[in-house]
Design a protein around this motif. Structure first.
Motif, PDB file in Angstrom:
ATOM      1  N   TYR A 178       0.733  -1.221  -0.017  1.00  0.00           N
ATOM      2  CA  TYR A 178       0.001   0.062  -0.061  1.00  0.00           C
ATOM      3  C   TYR A 178       0.938   1.400   0.030  1.00  0.00           C
ATOM      4  O   TYR A 178       0.645   2.160  -0.812  1.00  0.00           O
ATOM      5  N   CYS A 179       1.868   1.249   1.017  1.00  0.00           N
ATOM      6  CA  CYS A 179       2.621   2.540   1.079  1.00  0.00           C
ATOM      7  C   CYS A 179       3.674   2.763  -0.044  1.00  0.00           C
ATOM      8  O   CYS A 179       3.946   3.862  -0.676  1.00  0.00           O
ATOM      9  N   GLU A 180       4.391   1.626  -0.283  1.00  0.00           N
ATOM     10  CA  GLU A 180       5.520   1.672  -1.335  1.00  0.00           C
ATOM     11  C   GLU A 180       5.092   1.556  -2.721  1.00  0.00           C
ATOM     12  O   GLU A 180       5.700   2.146  -3.705  1.00  0.00           O
ATOM     13  N   ALA A 181       4.401   0.474  -2.857  1.00  0.00           N
ATOM     14  CA  ALA A 181       4.103   0.121  -4.323  1.00  0.00           C
ATOM     15  C   ALA A 181       2.728   0.648  -4.702  1.00  0.00           C
ATOM     16  O   ALA A 181       2.454   0.793  -5.838  1.00  0.00           O
ATOM     17  N   ARG A 182       1.981   1.286  -3.821  1.00  0.00           N
ATOM     18  CA  ARG A 182       0.873   1.818  -4.011  1.00  0.00           C
ATOM     19  C   ARG A 182      -0.288   0.968  -4.629  1.00  0.00           C
ATOM     20  O   ARG A 182      -1.058   1.185  -5.495  1.00  0.00           O
ATOM     21  N   LEU A 183      -0.225  -0.162  -3.974  1.00  0.00           N
ATOM     22  CA  LEU A 183      -1.230  -1.168  -4.656  1.00  0.00           C
ATOM     23  C   LEU A 183      -1.963  -2.030  -3.306  1.00  0.00           C
ATOM     24  O   LEU A 183      -1.385  -2.102  -2.535  1.00  0.00           O
ATOM     25  N   VAL A 184      -3.099  -2.319  -3.723  1.00  0.00           N
ATOM     26  CA  VAL A 184      -4.012  -3.008  -3.108  1.00  0.00           C
ATOM     27  C   VAL A 184      -4.129  -4.643  -3.605  1.00  0.00           C
ATOM     28  O   VAL A 184      -4.687  -4.464  -4.745  1.00  0.00           O
ATOM     29  N   HIS A 185      -3.848  -5.574  -3.090  1.00  0.00           N
ATOM     30  CA  HIS A 185      -3.928  -6.833  -3.721  1.00  0.00           C
ATOM     31  C   HIS A 185      -5.360  -7.168  -4.300  1.00  0.00           C
ATOM     32  O   HIS A 185      -5.318  -7.458  -5.753  1.00  0.00           O
ATOM     33  N   ALA A 186      -6.313  -6.898  -3.459  1.00  0.00           N
ATOM     34  CA  ALA A 186      -7.772  -7.121  -3.889  1.00  0.00           C
ATOM     35  C   ALA A 186      -8.316  -8.481  -4.053  1.00  0.00           C
ATOM     36  O   ALA A 186      -9.555  -8.639  -4.356  1.00  0.00           O
ATOM     37  N   ASP A 187      -7.457  -9.546  -3.761  1.00  0.00           N
ATOM     38  CA  ASP A 187      -7.937 -10.784  -3.610  1.00  0.00           C
ATOM     39  C   ASP A 187      -7.014 -11.528  -2.911  1.00  0.00           C
ATOM     40  O   ASP A 187      -6.766 -12.984  -3.094  1.00  0.00           O
ATOM     41  N   LEU A 188      -6.464 -11.097  -1.686  1.00  0.00           N
ATOM     42  CA  LEU A 188      -5.676 -11.768  -0.841  1.00  0.00           C
ATOM     43  C   LEU A 188      -6.465 -12.830  -0.001  1.00  0.00           C
ATOM     44  O   LEU A 188      -7.547 -12.503   0.603  1.00  0.00           O
ATOM     45  N   SER A 189      -5.905 -14.022   0.081  1.00  0.00           N
ATOM     46  CA  SER A 189      -6.318 -15.069   0.855  1.00  0.00           C
ATOM     47  C   SER A 189      -5.352 -16.249   0.835  1.00  0.00           C
ATOM     48  O   SER A 189      -4.437 -16.051   0.606  1.00  0.00           O
ATOM     49  N   GLU A 190      -5.829 -17.066   2.021  1.00  0.00           N
ATOM     50  CA  GLU A 190      -4.975 -18.174   2.219  1.00  0.00           C
ATOM     51  C   GLU A 190      -4.659 -18.987   0.944  1.00  0.00           C
ATOM     52  O   GLU A 190      -3.910 -19.856   0.603  1.00  0.00           O
ATOM     53  N   TYR A 191      -5.590 -18.965  -0.259  1.00  0.00           N
ATOM     54  CA  TYR A 191      -5.277 -19.546  -1.468  1.00  0.00           C
ATOM     55  C   TYR A 191      -4.531 -18.601  -2.229  1.00  0.00           C
ATOM     56  O   TYR A 191      -3.929 -19.243  -3.508  1.00  0.00           O
ATOM     57  N   ASN A 192      -4.185 -17.573  -1.897  1.00  0.00           N
ATOM     58  CA  ASN A 192      -2.959 -16.788  -3.059  1.00  0.00           C
ATOM     59  C   ASN A 192      -1.786 -16.284  -2.245  1.00  0.00           C
ATOM     60  O   ASN A 192      -1.289 -15.516  -2.671  1.00  0.00           O
ATOM     61  N   ILE A 193      -1.484 -17.289  -1.271  1.00  0.00           N
ATOM     62  CA  ILE A 193      -0.126 -17.230  -0.591  1.00  0.00           C
ATOM     63  C   ILE A 193       0.225 -18.445  -0.587  1.00  0.00           C
ATOM     64  O   ILE A 193      -0.222 -19.552  -0.249  1.00  0.00           O
ATOM     65  N   MET A 194       1.411 -18.709  -1.016  1.00  0.00           N
ATOM     66  CA  MET A 194       2.260 -19.894  -1.159  1.00  0.00           C
ATOM     67  C   MET A 194       3.323 -19.646   0.217  1.00  0.00           C
ATOM     68  O   MET A 194       3.628 -18.863   0.499  1.00  0.00           O
ATOM     69  N   VAL A 195       3.517 -21.054   0.826  1.00  0.00           N
ATOM     70  CA  VAL A 195       4.490 -20.889   1.653  1.00  0.00           C
ATOM     71  C   VAL A 195       5.815 -21.731   1.201  1.00  0.00           C
ATOM     72  O   VAL A 195       5.751 -22.983   0.939  1.00  0.00           O
ATOM     73  N   TYR A 196       7.054 -20.919   0.974  1.00  0.00           N
ATOM     74  CA  TYR A 196       8.315 -21.531   0.446  1.00  0.00           C
ATOM     75  C   TYR A 196       9.401 -21.259   1.224  1.00  0.00           C
ATOM     76  O   TYR A 196       9.736 -20.135   1.618  1.00  0.00           O
ATOM     77  N   ASN A 197      10.124 -22.208   1.500  1.00  0.00           N
ATOM     78  CA  ASN A 197      11.314 -21.978   2.531  1.00  0.00           C
ATOM     79  C   ASN A 197      10.798 -21.205   4.065  1.00  0.00           C
ATOM     80  O   ASN A 197      11.253 -20.513   4.181  1.00  0.00           O
ATOM     81  N   ASP A 198       9.616 -21.832   4.214  1.00  0.00           N
ATOM     82  CA  ASP A 198       8.957 -21.140   5.632  1.00  0.00           C
ATOM     83  C   ASP A 198       8.514 -19.913   5.479  1.00  0.00           C
ATOM     84  O   ASP A 198       8.151 -19.045   6.402  1.00  0.00           O
ATOM     85  N   GLU A 199       8.541 -19.343   4.266  1.00  0.00           N
ATOM     86  CA  GLU A 199       8.280 -17.776   4.227  1.00  0.00           C
ATOM     87  C   GLU A 199       6.954 -17.720   3.150  1.00  0.00           C
ATOM     88  O   GLU A 199       6.883 -18.503   2.052  1.00  0.00           O
ATOM     89  N   PRO A 200       6.348 -16.853   3.406  1.00  0.00           N
ATOM     90  CA  PRO A 200       5.053 -16.588   2.686  1.00  0.00           C
ATOM     91  C   PRO A 200       5.348 -15.804   1.395  1.00  0.00           C
ATOM     92  O   PRO A 200       6.153 -14.925   1.250  1.00  0.00           O
ATOM     93  N   VAL A 201       4.720 -16.303   0.093  1.00  0.00           N
ATOM     94  CA  VAL A 201       5.185 -15.663  -1.115  1.00  0.00           C
ATOM     95  C   VAL A 201       3.682 -15.170  -1.686  1.00  0.00           C
ATOM     96  O   VAL A 201       2.785 -16.167  -1.578  1.00  0.00           O
TER      97      VAL A 201
END
Ligand SMILES: Nc1ncnc2c1ncn2[C@@H]1O[C@H](COP(=O)(O)OP(=O)(O)OP(=O)(O)O)[C@@H](O)[C@H]1O
Ligand SMILES: [Mg+2]
Length: 264
Positions: A186-209
């Motif tokens: 929001y602050c730096e890229a001036r973007l809102v994901h607008a479909d953020l959920s547990e389905y659009n986050i992957m977990v890779y090497n213990d980090e959310p992507v």
């Protein structure tokens, strides 16, 4: 041959021509029009990808393939160019976005190409400011090439798929990072994901992507604040259901919005 089985590895122009009537064409033809198949060849000729392997995911609007360039794994997201549903789904994000002026006069295909470019641009904006997203590599027509999140063709799990196996402190750490990404976006890229959920986050090497950013909208979009609230609410609800103590939606929202105001 099933689309999920195909492997294409043309090494030369002549080999490429041979492949046209074989693996790629036969299989991709079922789902994609000739123009899309040709676009895949273009990427191979340009050396963006060497080989295109099987499907990682096939959704209503797009298919994601595992590809390789040398030893590097890549993800190739190809939007389907012939779904009316797609157009309907996109409209709520596109209307009001100045980057999509005169869109109603464009053909569906042009609209989908613009949509694909939008996802690429959004990925670039987010990647640049440090939100962990797949690194964007190339965009052409309805095809987006990006970093593959996973190993040896096996994609990393979605947050939805692993959350139940994670300890509370691990979940808390991931939630913190995701909230930080919402604020950074929001602050730096001036973007809102607008479909953020547990389905659009992957977990890779213990980090959310964070993935699937095609519909992400500029913070000046008339509905940006509603989408931001919705994203925050969805994320908090998910973690709360897993037993985590979470802050109020309004608290997080105000933190996101006010941190930026102060800085700008
Ligand atoms: N860069 C990537 N690396 C590995 N796998 C990916 C990548 N991007 C997407 N995927 C996989 O493909 C799936 C669909 O991708 P994405 O969410 O971007 O498309 P979509 O059009 O929203 O599809 P869906 O409707 O299935 O969510 C993801 O859930 C994930 O499993
Ligand atoms: Mg998705």
């Amino acid at each position: 041959m099933e689309i999920d089985d195909f492997v294409v590895a043309p090494r030369s122009k002549r080999a490429l021509r041979r492949y046209k009537d074989k693996d790629l064409y036969e299989t991709v033809e079922e789902v994609f029009d000739t123009e899309t198949v040709m676009a895949v060849y273009y990427l191979m000729r340009r050396g963006i990808i060497d080989r295109l392997y099987g499907v990682v995911s096939s959704g209503k609007e797009a298919r994601v393939y595992w590809a390789k360039k040398g030893n590097e794994d890549l993800a190739v997201k190809i939007y389907l160019t012939s779904t009316a549903e797609f157009k309907k789904g996109m409209m709520k994000y596109i209307l009001g976005d100045p980057r999509f002026e005169n869109i109603s006069r464009r053909s569906t295909k042009q609209l989908i190409y613009a949509w694909t470019r939008k996802e690429f641009r959004n990925l670039k904006r987010l990647y640049k400011i440090g939100v962990r997203v797949p690194k964007p590599i190339f965009v052409f027509k309805n095809i987006l090439v990006m970093e593959f999140i996973g190993k040896d063709g096996i994609r990393a799990p979605l947050l939805k798929e692993v959350a139940n196996n994670l300890e509370l402190d691990e979940l808390e750490r991931i939630l913190d990072i995701v909230l930080r990404y919402i604020r950074l976006a929001y602050c730096e890229a001036r973007l809102v994901h607008a479909d953020l959920s547990e389905y659009n986050i992957m977990v890779y090497n213990d980090e959310p992507v964070i993935i699937d950013v095609s519909q992400a909208i500029d913070i000046n979009h008339p509905n940006a604040q509603d989408f931001l609230l919705h994203d925050i609410a969805t994320i908090l609800r998910f973690f709360e259901k897993l037993g985590l103590k979470v802050p109020l939606v309004k608290e997080v929202y105000e933190l996101v919005v006010n941190t930026c105001k102060k800085r700008n």
